[in-house]
Structure formats: structure tokens, C-alpha cells
Write a protein that holds these residues in place. Sequence first.
Motif, PDB file in Angstrom:
ATOM      1  N   VAL A  17       5.407  25.502  20.098  1.00  0.00           N
ATOM      2  CA  VAL A  17       5.643  25.116  21.487  1.00  0.00           C
ATOM      3  C   VAL A  17       5.290  26.263  22.436  1.00  0.00           C
ATOM      4  CG1 VAL A  17       7.457  24.551  23.159  1.00  0.00           C
ATOM      5  CG2 VAL A  17       7.369  23.367  20.950  1.00  0.00           C
ATOM      6  N   ALA A  18       5.711  27.465  22.092  1.00  0.00           N
ATOM      7  CA  ALA A  18       5.425  28.623  22.945  1.00  0.00           C
ATOM      8  C   ALA A  18       3.925  28.832  23.105  1.00  0.00           C
ATOM      9  CB  ALA A  18       6.079  29.877  22.367  1.00  0.00           C
ATOM     10  N   GLU A  19       3.180  28.705  22.014  1.00  0.00           N
ATOM     11  CA  GLU A  19       1.733  28.911  22.115  1.00  0.00           C
ATOM     12  C   GLU A  19       1.081  27.865  23.015  1.00  0.00           C
ATOM     13  OE1 GLU A  19      -1.590  30.435  19.177  1.00  0.00           O
ATOM     14  OE2 GLU A  19      -0.973  28.397  18.660  1.00  0.00           O
ATOM     15  N   ILE A  20       1.536  26.613  22.920  1.00  0.00           N
ATOM     16  CA  ILE A  20       0.993  25.578  23.799  1.00  0.00           C
ATOM     17  C   ILE A  20       1.275  25.925  25.262  1.00  0.00           C
ATOM     18  CG2 ILE A  20       1.225  23.171  24.529  1.00  0.00           C
ATOM     19  CD1 ILE A  20       1.731  22.467  21.593  1.00  0.00           C
ATOM     20  N   LEU A  21       2.500  26.347  25.546  1.00  0.00           N
ATOM     21  CA  LEU A  21       2.844  26.710  26.924  1.00  0.00           C
ATOM     22  C   LEU A  21       2.004  27.880  27.415  1.00  0.00           C
ATOM     23  CD1 LEU A  21       6.719  26.377  26.661  1.00  0.00           C
ATOM     24  CD2 LEU A  21       5.152  24.794  27.811  1.00  0.00           C
ATOM     25  N   ILE A  22       1.792  28.854  26.558  1.00  0.00           N
ATOM     26  CA  ILE A  22       0.969  30.012  26.924  1.00  0.00           C
ATOM     27  C   ILE A  22      -0.469  29.573  27.206  1.00  0.00           C
ATOM     28  CG2 ILE A  22      -0.038  32.154  26.035  1.00  0.00           C
ATOM     29  CD1 ILE A  22       2.683  32.529  24.512  1.00  0.00           C
ATOM     30  N   GLN A  23      -1.001  28.707  26.344  1.00  0.00           N
ATOM     31  CA  GLN A  23      -2.373  28.226  26.544  1.00  0.00           C
ATOM     32  C   GLN A  23      -2.495  27.418  27.829  1.00  0.00           C
ATOM     33  OE1 GLN A  23      -3.102  26.200  22.815  1.00  0.00           O
ATOM     34  NE2 GLN A  23      -4.128  27.984  21.949  1.00  0.00           N
ATOM     35  N   ASN A  24      -1.412  26.759  28.207  1.00  0.00           N
ATOM     36  CA  ASN A  24      -1.419  26.005  29.457  1.00  0.00           C
ATOM     37  C   ASN A  24      -0.988  26.836  30.662  1.00  0.00           C
ATOM     38  OD1 ASN A  24      -2.342  23.502  28.454  1.00  0.00           O
ATOM     39  ND2 ASN A  24      -0.308  23.002  27.689  1.00  0.00           N
ATOM     40  N   GLN A  25      -0.864  28.146  30.443  1.00  0.00           N
ATOM     41  CA  GLN A  25      -0.567  29.111  31.504  1.00  0.00           C
ATOM     42  C   GLN A  25       0.754  28.817  32.207  1.00  0.00           C
ATOM     43  OE1 GLN A  25      -4.137  29.156  33.972  1.00  0.00           O
ATOM     44  NE2 GLN A  25      -5.193  30.497  32.523  1.00  0.00           N
ATOM     45  N   ARG A  26       1.741  28.418  31.413  1.00  0.00           N
ATOM     46  CA  ARG A  26       3.087  28.232  31.943  1.00  0.00           C
ATOM     47  C   ARG A  26       3.893  29.516  31.774  1.00  0.00           C
ATOM     48  NH1 ARG A  26       4.845  22.962  32.473  1.00  0.00           N
ATOM     49  NH2 ARG A  26       6.495  23.954  33.699  1.00  0.00           N
ATOM     50  N   LYS A  27       4.719  29.824  32.753  1.00  0.00           N
ATOM     51  CA  LYS A  27       5.572  31.001  32.691  1.00  0.00           C
ATOM     52  C   LYS A  27       6.794  30.695  31.833  1.00  0.00           C
ATOM     53  CE  LYS A  27       8.326  34.205  35.466  1.00  0.00           C
ATOM     54  NZ  LYS A  27       8.782  34.582  36.832  1.00  0.00           N
ATOM     55  N   ILE A  28       7.047  31.543  30.820  1.00  0.00           N
ATOM     56  CA  ILE A  28       8.198  31.370  29.932  1.00  0.00           C
ATOM     57  C   ILE A  28       9.215  32.467  30.239  1.00  0.00           C
ATOM     58  CG2 ILE A  28       8.980  31.234  27.542  1.00  0.00           C
ATOM     59  CD1 ILE A  28       6.089  30.516  26.772  1.00  0.00           C
ATOM     60  N   LEU A  29      10.421  32.059  30.635  1.00  0.00           N
ATOM     61  CA  LEU A  29      11.472  33.039  30.926  1.00  0.00           C
ATOM     62  C   LEU A  29      12.007  33.680  29.654  1.00  0.00           C
ATOM     63  CD1 LEU A  29      13.531  31.135  33.651  1.00  0.00           C
ATOM     64  CD2 LEU A  29      11.880  32.984  33.998  1.00  0.00           C
ATOM     65  N   GLY A  30      12.048  32.917  28.567  1.00  0.00           N
ATOM     66  CA  GLY A  30      12.586  33.419  27.306  1.00  0.00           C
ATOM     67  C   GLY A  30      13.079  32.256  26.472  1.00  0.00           C
ATOM     68  N   TYR A  31      13.851  32.582  25.448  1.00  0.00           N
ATOM     69  CA  TYR A  31      14.347  31.537  24.554  1.00  0.00           C
ATOM     70  C   TYR A  31      15.853  31.674  24.371  1.00  0.00           C
ATOM     71  CZ  TYR A  31      14.878  34.970  20.770  1.00  0.00           C
ATOM     72  OH  TYR A  31      15.277  36.037  20.004  1.00  0.00           O
ATOM     73  N   THR A  32      16.479  30.566  23.975  1.00  0.00           N
ATOM     74  CA  THR A  32      17.895  30.578  23.619  1.00  0.00           C
ATOM     75  C   THR A  32      18.034  30.253  22.134  1.00  0.00           C
ATOM     76  OG1 THR A  32      18.232  28.234  24.156  1.00  0.00           O
ATOM     77  CG2 THR A  32      18.581  29.830  25.923  1.00  0.00           C
ATOM     78  N   ALA A  33      19.096  30.781  21.541  1.00  0.00           N
ATOM     79  CA  ALA A  33      19.367  30.554  20.117  1.00  0.00           C
ATOM     80  C   ALA A  33      20.783  31.043  19.843  1.00  0.00           C
ATOM     81  CB  ALA A  33      18.353  31.295  19.247  1.00  0.00           C
ATOM     82  N   PRO A  34      21.374  30.619  18.706  1.00  0.00           N
ATOM     83  CA  PRO A  34      22.730  31.083  18.394  1.00  0.00           C
ATOM     84  C   PRO A  34      22.847  32.602  18.332  1.00  0.00           C
ATOM     85  CG  PRO A  34      22.154  29.222  17.027  1.00  0.00           C
ATOM     86  CD  PRO A  34      20.913  29.601  17.752  1.00  0.00           C
ATOM     87  N   GLU A  35      21.767  33.269  17.921  1.00  0.00           N
ATOM     88  CA  GLU A  35      21.757  34.735  17.898  1.00  0.00           C
ATOM     89  C   GLU A  35      20.333  35.229  18.095  1.00  0.00           C
ATOM     90  OE1 GLU A  35      23.386  35.707  14.117  1.00  0.00           O
ATOM     91  OE2 GLU A  35      21.571  35.184  13.018  1.00  0.00           O
ATOM     92  N   GLU A  36      20.217  36.482  18.478  1.00  0.00           N
ATOM     93  CA  GLU A  36      18.893  37.048  18.735  1.00  0.00           C
ATOM     94  C   GLU A  36      18.176  37.343  17.433  1.00  0.00           C
ATOM     95  OE1 GLU A  36      16.729  40.594  21.323  1.00  0.00           O
ATOM     96  OE2 GLU A  36      18.915  40.567  21.112  1.00  0.00           O
ATOM     97  N   THR A  37      16.950  36.873  17.332  1.00  0.00           N
ATOM     98  CA  THR A  37      16.060  37.214  16.224  1.00  0.00           C
ATOM     99  C   THR A  37      14.701  37.559  16.813  1.00  0.00           C
ATOM    100  OG1 THR A  37      15.515  34.864  15.953  1.00  0.00           O
ATOM    101  CG2 THR A  37      17.245  35.765  14.517  1.00  0.00           C
ATOM    102  N   LYS A  38      13.864  38.183  16.013  1.00  0.00           N
ATOM    103  CA  LYS A  38      12.559  38.609  16.515  1.00  0.00           C
ATOM    104  C   LYS A  38      11.736  37.406  16.940  1.00  0.00           C
ATOM    105  CE  LYS A  38       8.288  41.009  15.255  1.00  0.00           C
ATOM    106  NZ  LYS A  38       8.189  41.670  16.572  1.00  0.00           N
ATOM    107  N   ASN A  39      11.104  37.508  18.094  1.00  0.00           N
ATOM    108  CA  ASN A  39      10.193  36.484  18.563  1.00  0.00           C
ATOM    109  C   ASN A  39       8.768  37.022  18.454  1.00  0.00           C
ATOM    110  OD1 ASN A  39       8.471  35.283  20.978  1.00  0.00           O
ATOM    111  ND2 ASN A  39      10.002  33.763  20.392  1.00  0.00           N
TER     112      ASN A  39
END
Length: 207
Positions: A17-39
Amino acid sequence: MNKPIIIIGNGGHALVVAEILIQNQRKILGYTAPEETKNRFDLSYLGTDETILNYNSQEVDLAMGIGSIEPNNIRARIFKEFKEKGYHFTSCIHPKAIISDTATLSEGVQVMAGAIIQPFVQIHNNTIINTGASIDHECSIGENVHIAPGAVLSGNVHIESNCHIGTGATVIQGIHIGANSMVAAGAVVVNNIGYNCKVMGVPAKEV
């Protein structure tokens, strides 16, 4: 207006999903998850899903980064919860997908690379058409459905909500699949499937 996006989840589906958004030049603020892991795209960890409530629902969009393997999955629950709080889920369409101009895609639909969607197909909220899947003419696909990579739906197939069509499965023309059902990977569906069923094999039979 293209609002900045928060991705819910940080697993494999979220990467796609992130790669599609990047290819479509959408700004991504970040991600949510139960805990932080490497992105792997070095996106910022914003906190748990509750953190989204700190953002005005009119100023951000959400992207569902949680995939689904079985019916009645967490993906559907999260979508419903945030819709009830007034948030909007963006659709994620890969630039290499082929989509008929007469197809109808509802909120939060995700269409991955190489997918083909033919004329007068209807795809409802929060449904995934995964990599290389083929949806032929006049199919109707309900909410919270996952059409897995390489699956093939012939024309006039009707799939109700919360179904999973497994990787490489084939559904012949005119088939109806009831809600909350699962078609196993590689199955060939030649008969209608009822509600809350799981089928597998060639031809597909209930198990």
C-alpha cells in the motif's frame, strides 16, 4: 484535494500500500501499529490506532495496511470503527493496474499491480484486488472481500461481503458466492457457494 495519509498497519500488505501511495505522489504522515517496528520505507511510527483520533477527520485520509486471510477479519472491524468516527479511507490504485472506465470502485478499494478489472464491474468498500488478479465483465464484489494474487473471476460472478478468494483460484462465469465464505488457493469453483462456507479442490467442494 489530496489529503495527507495515515497507513494503518506495518506488515507486508502495508508495504504494498505504501509503495502505491508513493508512486501516486501522495504524502504519507506515517503508520500506526500496536508497537513500533522497522518500516522499510522509513515511515514514521505515529502510535497505536487510537493515535488517529488526534488528527482531524477532515484533514487526513486513512489507508488500510492490514491484509486479510480469512473472513470476518480485523480489517473489516477497523474500517467500520473509523468510518463511524467520520474518517475517510483512500483508494489505492497501482499505476500498472488496468481498470475499465465503466467499472465502479467504492471507498477504500485497493487494486494492486497487474490486476485487470473489466467493464461494468462493481467493487464495494474496503475490498482488495490483489496482484495480477483478473475480474471479468459485470462482476459484483461486496465489502471487505480479498481477491488474492492471481485469482481469476469470469464474467457475471457475484461475491457477497467478507469473502476470501485464494491465490490462483478460478471462478467460472455466473457463480454466486455467499457472504463470509472462503475459496482455497488454487480451487476451481464451478457451482454456487452458500454462506459461511469453505471450499477447496478441483472442482471446489465444501470442507
